[in-house]
Scaffold this active site. Structure first.
Site, PDB file in Angstrom:
ATOM      1  N   LEU A  37       0.859  -1.185   0.000  1.00 57.91           N
ATOM      2  CA  LEU A  37       0.000   0.000   0.000  1.00 57.91           C
ATOM      3  C   LEU A  37       0.894   1.233   0.000  1.00 57.91           C
ATOM      4  O   LEU A  37       1.899   1.278   0.717  1.00 57.91           O
ATOM      5  CB  LEU A  37      -0.890   0.030   1.241  1.00 57.91           C
ATOM      6  CG  LEU A  37      -2.183  -0.787   1.220  1.00 57.91           C
ATOM      7  CD1 LEU A  37      -2.825  -0.765   2.603  1.00 57.91           C
ATOM      8  CD2 LEU A  37      -3.160  -0.274   0.181  1.00 57.91           C
ATOM      9  N   ASP A  38       0.529   2.249  -0.791  1.00 50.30           N
ATOM     10  CA  ASP A  38       1.275   3.501  -0.783  1.00 50.30           C
ATOM     11  C   ASP A  38       1.233   4.115   0.615  1.00 50.30           C
ATOM     12  O   ASP A  38       0.279   3.910   1.367  1.00 50.30           O
ATOM     13  CB  ASP A  38       0.672   4.494  -1.776  1.00 50.30           C
ATOM     14  CG  ASP A  38       0.865   4.055  -3.219  1.00 50.30           C
ATOM     15  OD1 ASP A  38       1.894   3.431  -3.512  1.00 50.30           O
ATOM     16  OD2 ASP A  38      -0.018   4.352  -4.047  1.00 50.30           O
TER      17      ASP A  38
END
Length: 226
Positions: A37-38
Site C-alpha cells: 500500500l502507498d
C-alpha cells in the site's frame, strides 16, 4: 508461529514500516506481506508470519477491493496528494465512463515497480526520464458512489468510487485516466476472503505482541480454497 495477520495500515507509514513493526513485536520472526500500500493509503495489509511467507505468491494473487475519494478538475504529478497539484477546472463526465474487464494500464511513474532494477519512484524523484511498460489488468467492479461540490465558484468537486480488481492494478492510474482527477484518499477494504473490518492496528514501537490475532496458516490457506 506461522500464519496471517490482518493489519489496518494507517496513512503516513509504508507497508515496509508496518511489517517491520510486526516483526519487532513478535521478536524477530520471519515476516512478509501480500501486496504493498502507498504511504498515503490506508487499509488492509496482510502480514505473513513464519512459514506463511512461503505461500506469499498465493496471497499476492488474490483480488483486491478499494474505496477511493478523488479530487476532480485537477491533476497531480504523482496521482495522489503528495504530488505537484495543478488546478484545471476540467471535470470528467457525470456519470463518468468507468472501464471494467481486461484493460491496458501503465503504472504511475511514482510507483514501486522496478525499472532497470530500481524502484520507479526513486528514479522519478531524481527527475530521470524513463518509460514503464504497460500491463494487462482486470477490473471486476468500478462504481461511482457519490459526487459532491462544484455548486459554487472555486468550490472543489470530489467523487467516491469502489473498485474490485486483480493484483497489480493501480487505482491511481484508474482515477487519472478518468480525465482531470487524482486520488485524495485511498483505502483497501478487502483482499480475497479477508476484510479490513477484521484488521487491527500495527503494534506500537516497543510493544511485545505475545498473543497476536493470528490466523493459523492452515486456516488461512483453507480460506483461499473456499
Amino acid at each position: 508461529m506461522d500464519g496471517v495477520l490482518q493489519i489496518d495500515k494507517p496513512a503516513g507509514i509504508s507497508s515496509h514500516d508496518a511489517v517491520a513493526a510486526v516483526r519487532r513485536a513478535l521478536g524477530g520472526v520471519r515476516t512478509g506481506h501480500a501486496g504493498t500500500l502507498d504511504p498515503f493509503a490506508t487499509g488492509l495489509l496482510l502480514v505473513l508470519v513464519g512459514r506463511a511467507t512461503k505461500s506469499q505468491r498465493a496471497f499476492m494473487a488474490l483480488p483486491k477491493r478499494y474505496r477511493t475519494v478523488a479530487r476532480l478538475g485537477a491533476l497531480s504529478s504523482t496521482g495522489d496528494p503528495e504530488g505537484e497539484i495543478t488546478e484545471t477546472g476540467r471535470l470528467p463526465h457525470d456519470p463518468p465512463s468507468l472501464p471494467t474487464g481486461e484493460i491496458r494500464q501503465r503504472p504511475p511513474m511514482h510507483s514501486a515497480v522496478k525499472v532497470g532494477g530500481e524502484r520507479a519512484y526513486r528514479r522519478a524523484r531524481r527527475g530521470e526520464s524513463f518509460q514503464i511498460p504497460e500491463r494487462i489488468v482486470t477490473v471486476y467492479r468500478f462504481e461511482q458512489l457519490w459526487r459532491h461540490g462544484g455548486e459554487r465558484p472555486g468550490e472543489p468537486q470530489t467523487a467516491a468510487f469502489e473498485i474490485e480488481c486483480t493484483a497489480g492494478t493501480y487505482v491511481r492510474s484508474l482515477i487519472a485516466d478518468l480525465g482531470d482527477a487524482y486520488c485524495m484518499e485511498l483505502r483497501r477494504t478487502g483482499i480475497g476472503p479477508f476484510e479490513v473490518r477484521d484488521a487491527v492496528a500495527p503494534p506500537a514501537r516497543g510493544q511485545d505482541w505475545s498473543d497476536p490475532p493470528l490466523i493459523a496458516l492452515e486456516r488461512a490457506l483453507e480460506m483461499l480454497r473456499q
